[in-house]
Design a protein around this motif. Structure first.
Motif: not given
Length: 231
Positions: A133-139, A143-144
């Motif tokens: 999912s791109p949302e996992t790496y948006q912030s 991510f944590l």
């Protein structure tokens, strides 16, 4: 940097202490037993190296301590060929180019497994959907949130990369001193795992080069032309 590494090595113990009421189980007993065996392997590897280096750097004619005075784990009898070769290739070192490093890395991975295997729910890998999912790496927060449960693995991963880098550096130095024989050692014996040594032996056997490589490592130390000793 060093303080950060030391903190990381103690982190698994900290995670285990956060769950003090967890009863001891089969995983605890298994990990303790493996840790003891691992420490004994590292002890044996270091003592074999010490015994070899002591013999190698002794004055000629070289004389090794009587076998009964050597540690139980380091009773190999060294020869002049072993000394002239320049580096140890027998004992545990016939199965791993760095058995002491392998044992140390294994020990810290065993420490990492204590909070993972003995602390329920301490390791919860993200799902495939979360990873993709791109949302996992948006912030950083997202991510944590996705990968935070994997944090007990970080000390072992970091230490393994450090060992890999430092080992390659030291091997580069050794290879410059003994270019022919150490290259043969790298082709024949795995860097850390004995499993790599087994597969390397099979490959060299299949290509018809095993005897040549084995002779370079465990045969008489002499030059290819049979006159001057070579590295």
């Amino acid at each position: 940097m060093q303080n950060a590494i030391l903190f990381g090595l103690g982190y698994p113990a900290y995670l285990a202490l956060r769950n003090p009421n967890a009863p001891l189980g089969i995983y605890d007993a298994l990990l303790v037993a493996l840790s003891i065996i691992d420490v004994l392997v590292e002890f044996a590897a270091d003592n074999q190296q010490y015994s070899y280096q002591t013999f190698k750097h002794s004055k000629r004619p070289r004389v090794q301590k009587p076998e009964k005075e050597e540690w139980f784990w380091a009773k190999q009898r060294w020869s002049e060929d072993d000394a002239e070769r320049g580096f140890i290739v027998r004992g545990l070192w016939a199965w791993s180019r760095h058995p002491n490093f392998a044992a140390e890395q294994t020990f810290w991975w065993l420490m990492t497994l204590f909070p993972i295997l003995t602390g329920p729910g301490s390791l919860d890998p993200p799902s495939i959907q979360t990873i993709l999912s791109p949302e996992t790496y948006q912030s950083i927060a997202s991510f944590l949130s996705a990968y935070g449960s994997l944090q007990p693995l970080l000390p072992g991963i970091i230490l393994s990369f450090l060992f890999l880098g430092s080992t390659r550096f030291t091997e580069g130095i050794t290879k410059k001193k003994y270019p022919v024989r150490y290259k043969a050692y790298q082709r024949r014996v795995g860097m850390f795992s004995p499993i790599g040594t087994v597969f390397k032996g099979w490959y060299l056997q299949a290509t018809g080069e095993r005897k040549k490589v084995d002779d370079l490592l465990w045969g008489p130390v002499k030059a290819l032309n049979g006159t001057k000793k070579a590295n």
